[in-house]
Design a protein around this motif. Structure first.
Motif, short mmCIF file in Angstrom:
data_model
loop_
_atom_site.label_atom_id
_atom_site.label_comp_id
_atom_site.label_asym_id
_atom_site.label_seq_id
_atom_site.Cartn_x
_atom_site.Cartn_y
_atom_site.Cartn_z
N GLN A 104 0.78 -1.36 0.19
CA GLN A 104 0.06 0.15 -0.07
C GLN A 104 0.75 1.37 0.02
O GLN A 104 0.10 2.34 -0.54
CB GLN A 104 -0.71 0.05 1.27
N VAL A 105 2.01 1.29 0.56
CA VAL A 105 2.99 2.54 0.78
C VAL A 105 3.87 2.83 -0.40
O VAL A 105 4.61 1.73 -0.81
CB VAL A 105 3.68 2.24 2.20
N CYS A 106 3.63 4.07 -0.73
CA CYS A 106 4.53 4.57 -1.81
C CYS A 106 5.50 5.57 -1.12
O CYS A 106 5.18 6.45 -0.25
CB CYS A 106 3.61 5.42 -3.07
N GLY A 107 6.55 5.70 -1.54
CA GLY A 107 7.64 6.47 -1.22
C GLY A 107 8.65 5.88 -0.25
O GLY A 107 9.57 5.50 -0.64
N TYR A 108 8.48 5.95 1.02
CA TYR A 108 9.44 5.55 2.19
C TYR A 108 8.56 4.55 3.06
O TYR A 108 7.44 4.91 3.67
CB TYR A 108 10.01 6.66 2.90
N ARG A 109 9.07 3.48 3.15
CA ARG A 109 8.32 2.43 3.75
C ARG A 109 9.38 1.77 5.04
O ARG A 109 10.49 1.65 4.69
CB ARG A 109 8.28 0.88 2.49
N PRO A 110 8.55 1.06 5.95
CA PRO A 110 9.45 0.39 6.96
C PRO A 110 9.97 -0.77 6.50
O PRO A 110 9.32 -1.51 5.84
CB PRO A 110 8.62 0.29 7.99
N GLY A 111 11.03 -1.43 6.86
CA GLY A 111 11.89 -2.37 6.25
C GLY A 111 12.62 -3.21 7.50
O GLY A 111 12.88 -2.72 8.50
N MET A 420 13.41 1.04 -14.79
CA MET A 420 12.22 0.35 -15.71
C MET A 420 11.07 0.09 -15.45
O MET A 420 10.20 -0.43 -16.08
CB MET A 420 12.95 -0.73 -16.36
N LEU A 421 10.85 -0.06 -13.97
CA LEU A 421 9.32 -0.46 -13.53
C LEU A 421 8.61 0.62 -13.83
O LEU A 421 9.14 1.93 -13.76
CB LEU A 421 9.37 -0.85 -11.97
N PRO A 422 7.35 0.52 -14.10
CA PRO A 422 6.29 1.77 -14.28
C PRO A 422 5.96 2.21 -13.04
O PRO A 422 5.97 1.81 -11.91
CB PRO A 422 5.07 0.85 -15.02
N PRO A 423 5.34 3.68 -13.25
CA PRO A 423 5.09 4.35 -11.89
C PRO A 423 3.53 3.66 -11.47
O PRO A 423 3.21 2.84 -12.10
CB PRO A 423 4.88 5.76 -12.38
N GLY A 424 3.41 4.22 -10.36
CA GLY A 424 2.12 3.76 -9.84
C GLY A 424 2.31 3.00 -8.53
O GLY A 424 2.94 3.59 -7.46
N ARG A 425 2.20 1.76 -8.29
CA ARG A 425 2.23 1.14 -6.83
C ARG A 425 3.86 0.91 -6.76
O ARG A 425 4.34 1.08 -5.60
CB ARG A 425 1.72 -0.13 -6.77
N TYR A 426 4.53 1.04 -7.84
CA TYR A 426 5.92 1.11 -7.67
C TYR A 426 6.81 2.55 -7.48
O TYR A 426 8.07 2.75 -7.62
CB TYR A 426 6.66 0.25 -9.05
N CYS A 427 5.82 3.54 -7.18
CA CYS A 427 6.40 5.00 -6.97
C CYS A 427 7.57 5.12 -5.98
O CYS A 427 8.13 5.94 -5.90
CB CYS A 427 5.18 5.78 -6.54
#
Length: 427
Positions: A104-111, A420-427
């Protein structure tokens, strides 16, 4: 209806610069915006369409902050967000995002190892390693977290004098990014004369009250009846009222500068030290930025300057004042961008550039009016690379000279496959 959450837990200027992202999401569904509690009233003025969530991220009693954030988390658990946009590289906001599924999270995620960046954020951070070549305004960086953001020209009004006088932002949070008071006094005096003696409003927080007193001591006595010191006297609604309708706003890189651009006030900005107008310049058409361009800049805000802020020296030269008067004349006459690019502008001191802000399909794209830009070809190449990554078609650069990138530059841009990944959920 789709529902989106944007987390913007940084400060005043960052909140204003999130506008394109928020407008993009508002056209697709219900927008929720999480900000620090101290900015809620401002956020309500800027984005009346957004449902607000008050976080505690900037100081305050620890117990109170924990209770506030726990209440926000409980609220988020009861919502279903189609996407969450975390705009901040922050341990606090990353921790808050653990309540959501990673996808669900775009930008900065916990890892597992701390904060992870989604591919677009990772690419933009790599670009920022060579800031002199960085061509992406922060407004557009955040906007492209979402697929197909709104067109750049729909974000802010074209800069237009409003008849209410001259605003003067006394300083920013970092003193070395602001004009010294003696230099600011000369700028204000020149602008006052060129504008025919308008009302002058001094703007800033209570921390700038001493700077306001120093400035007024250095202005000609005949100017003082026209000057009103508003430093430390405006809450958020009063500040918006004070900036609305100004004829021009003299400022360093500050939140008030971004507020002026948001309102369509012509901005006259002075960038030095770590301030870099390609990243955080005023957004929209028709603002002007004087950018210092020493080889050591733009520098890191957190690092001490070994040169005693020598980049500020060109801003203290008489050439700047001549340039300022010419720009104010062009604003008064409504000089269009094409005519501005062809006009012969007064020469500037070495290591100083004059830019007029503009837009293309990707976002902010300033136009050099005077001075020398040694990185123009490389920056354009990087910009075209980013546009291709986001599937944005840019118009040909026209008379731009042919440029063949070095192997080093190409390797720097393409050292992994994330782009090379498309934008959207891969933002």
């Amino acid at each position: 209806m789709a529902k989106f959450l944007v987390i913007q837990a940084a400060r005043f200027g960052d909140l204003v610069q999130t506008k394109r992202l928020l407008l993009s999401l508002a056209g697709r569904g219900e927008v929720h915006l999480a900000v620090d509690a101290g900015l809620v009233s401002l956020a309500r003025l800027l984005y009346p369409f957004a449902e607000l969530h008050a976080l505690s991220v900037h100081g305050g009693p620890q117990a109170e902050a924990l209770a506030r954030n726990a209440a926000v988390l409980a609220r988020w658990r009861g919502e279903h967000f189609d996407a969450v946009y975390n705009c901040n590289f922050s341990g606090t906001t990353a921790a808050l995002c653990r309540v959501f599924e990673e996808a669900q999270v775009c930008g900065y995620r916990p890892g597992a190892g701390g904060i992870t960046r989604s591919p677009w954020a990772l690419l933009a951070f790599r670009i920022s390693e060579r800031r002199a070549l960085a061509p992406l305004n922060l407004v557009d960086f955040w906007a492209h977290f979402a697929p197909q953001p709104v067109p750049p020209h729909t974000v802010n009004p074209v800069a237009t004098p409003g008849g209410q006088g001259l605003g003067v932002v006394l300083a920013g949070r970092e003193s070395r990014r602001s004009l010294p008071v003696p230099v600011l006094a000369e700028v204000v005096r020149a602008a006052f004369g060129a504008m025919g003696g308008p009302k002058v409003f001094l703007l800033g927080s209570a921390a700038e009250k001493n700077a306001a007193r120093q400035l007024m001591r250095q202005l000609p006595a005949k100017m003082l009846p026209a000057v009103e010191d508003l430093s430390g006297k405006t809450d958020w609604p009063a500040l918006v009222d004070a900036v609305t309708g100004l004829d021009a706003l003299v400022t360093p890189d500050t939140g008030i500068m971004h507020l002026g651009a948001h309102l369509g006030v012509p901005v006259l900005a002075f960038f030095l030290s770590s301030a870099w107008q390609h990243e955080t310049g005023p957004y929209g058409e028709g603002h002007h930025v004087w950018q210092t361009s020493r080889g050591c800049g733009p520098c890191l805000e957190s690092a001490p300057c070994p040169y005693n802020v020598a980049c500020g020296e060109p801003l203290a030269q008489v050439e700047l004042l001549r340039s300022l008067v010419a720009v104010l004349g062009s604003i008064k006459s409504g000089l269009p961008a094409t005519a501005a690019s062809e006009k012969k502008w007064p020469a500037l001191a070495a290591d100083l550039q004059l830019w007029r802000t503009g837009l293309d399909a990707l976002g902010a794209r300033p136009m050099l009016l005077a001075g020398h830009d040694p990185h123009a070809a490389e920056r354009l190449y990087v910009r075209e690379f980013l546009a291709a990554r986001q599937h944005v078609a840019l118009k040909p650069a026209g008379s731009a000279p042919a440029y063949r990138p070095t192997a080093d530059l190409e390797q720097w841009l393409c050292n992994d496959a994330d782009w090379m990944l498309p934008p959207g959920r891969y933002c």
